[in-house]
Motif scaffolding. Structure first.
Motif, mmCIF file in Angstrom:
data_model
loop_
_atom_site.group_PDB
_atom_site.id
_atom_site.type_symbol
_atom_site.label_atom_id
_atom_site.label_comp_id
_atom_site.label_asym_id
_atom_site.label_seq_id
_atom_site.Cartn_x
_atom_site.Cartn_y
_atom_site.Cartn_z
ATOM 1 N N ASP A 157 0.831 -1.188 0.000
ATOM 2 C CA ASP A 157 0.000 0.000 0.000
ATOM 3 C C ASP A 157 0.875 1.250 0.000
ATOM 4 O O ASP A 157 2.033 1.242 0.421
ATOM 5 C CB ASP A 157 -0.956 -0.009 1.197
ATOM 6 N N ALA A 158 0.307 2.347 -0.493
ATOM 7 C CA ALA A 158 1.073 3.577 -0.701
ATOM 8 C C ALA A 158 1.597 4.160 0.605
ATOM 9 O O ALA A 158 2.701 4.715 0.646
ATOM 10 C CB ALA A 158 0.194 4.599 -1.422
ATOM 11 N N SER A 161 4.744 2.349 1.530
ATOM 12 C CA SER A 161 5.836 2.721 0.635
ATOM 13 C C SER A 161 6.376 4.110 0.963
ATOM 14 O O SER A 161 7.592 4.329 0.961
ATOM 15 C CB SER A 161 5.356 2.686 -0.814
ATOM 16 N N GLN A 214 -4.488 6.902 1.642
ATOM 17 C CA GLN A 214 -3.767 6.115 0.645
ATOM 18 C C GLN A 214 -3.582 6.916 -0.649
ATOM 19 O O GLN A 214 -2.501 6.896 -1.258
ATOM 20 C CB GLN A 214 -4.513 4.815 0.351
ATOM 21 N N ALA A 215 -4.626 7.623 -1.057
ATOM 22 C CA ALA A 215 -4.536 8.399 -2.292
ATOM 23 C C ALA A 215 -3.557 9.560 -2.140
ATOM 24 O O ALA A 215 -2.814 9.880 -3.073
ATOM 25 C CB ALA A 215 -5.923 8.925 -2.672
ATOM 26 N N ARG A 218 -0.077 8.094 -2.304
ATOM 27 C CA ARG A 218 0.261 7.751 -3.688
ATOM 28 C C ARG A 218 0.594 8.999 -4.489
ATOM 29 O O ARG A 218 1.565 9.022 -5.268
ATOM 30 C CB ARG A 218 -0.918 7.000 -4.325
ATOM 31 N N LEU A 221 4.044 10.148 -3.468
ATOM 32 C CA LEU A 221 5.070 9.278 -4.049
ATOM 33 C C LEU A 221 5.283 9.590 -5.524
ATOM 34 O O LEU A 221 6.424 9.646 -6.006
ATOM 35 C CB LEU A 221 4.656 7.807 -3.876
ATOM 36 N N ASP A 222 4.185 9.802 -6.247
ATOM 37 C CA ASP A 222 4.299 10.135 -7.667
ATOM 38 C C ASP A 222 5.047 11.447 -7.843
ATOM 39 O O ASP A 222 5.879 11.592 -8.755
ATOM 40 C CB ASP A 222 2.905 10.229 -8.297
#
Length: 228
Positions: A157-158, A161, A214-215, A218, A221-222
């Motif tokens: 899961d983000a 990470s 989580q979004a 993510r 991270l992007d």
């Protein structure tokens, strides 16, 4: 016991017809609807989680005979975690037939990730008790389908990470702050800001805090990947 038309429709979406319909009814009964004469789905959820785990472990080994334990473990976790179970539950429209107490129903229980994930695991257990392991395995492989082949070893899961990214650089764990909440009580929308100690941030909005976190992770991270 005869099933309602809604539950018969669910059987069709599952691709499985119960010889003991009471098992399906029990799998769909939340604890808010339990009574001395009506069992809820908590014990079935416990069993279904273990059945799902065994099916996914077998499927991953068969799909990639050369994978190491270190590669298989995160793939396995991605396939059996509550979010994955809830996604499958949404695909078969499980929420519409959940048996919920009034308060749970009014608070949007049919869309809650935890309730959907639990009910999906309970349904797997119900099929296991109705048709044995072979029947449960057929159901799981049919519903999880292409997920087994698509999941990768980095499919954790983000949030995990992002935390590992921060720790690798000697940073404290990221913070998640709720910056806004909108919508009615039965269908709220949460906006979460993910923040690193270095100042990088990203926002995301979703129907649950968990999904929004989580979004946001993510998205951050992007952003970090692009900057790198």
């Amino acid at each position: 016991m005869k099933l309602s038309s809604d539950m018969k429709a669910l059987e069709a979406r599952l691709g499985y017809q119960f010889s003991k319909p009471a098992l399906l009814v029990r799998a769909l009964t939340h604890s808010s609807m339990s009574s001395p004469t009506r069992d809820d789905n908590q014990r079935l959820e416990f069993l279904g989680d273990r059945v799902l785990g065994l099916v996914m472990a077998e499927a991953l080994l068969a799909h990639d005979p050369g994978a190491t334990e270190g590669q298989l473990a995160p793939r396995f976790n991605a396939l059996v975690r509550k979010e994955a179970c809830a996604d499958v539950a949404r695909e078969v429209d499980l929420g519409v037939v959940l048996k919920l107490g009034r308060s749970e129903m009014m608070s949007g229980g049919r869309r809650k990730e935890a309730l959907l994930g639990d009910a999906m695991e309970a349904v797997i257990a119900a099929v296991y008790l109705d048709a044995g392991f072979e029947g449960a395995r057929d159901l799981v492989l049919r519903l999880w389908g292409a997920r087994v082949g698509a999941v990768k070893e980095d499919a954790r899961d983000a949030k995990t990470s992002l935390q590992e990214w921060a720790q690798a650089r000697g940073l404290p764990p990221p913070e998640y702050i709720e910056t806004d909440r909108s919508g009615p009580d039965h269908a709220p929308q949460f906006t979460i800001k993910a923040t690193l100690k270095t100042g990088e941030t990203a926002d995301a909005t979703a129907g649950s805090k968990r999904h929004a976190e989580q979004a946001a992770a993510r998205a951050l991270l992007d952003r970090l990947d692009k900057n790198t």
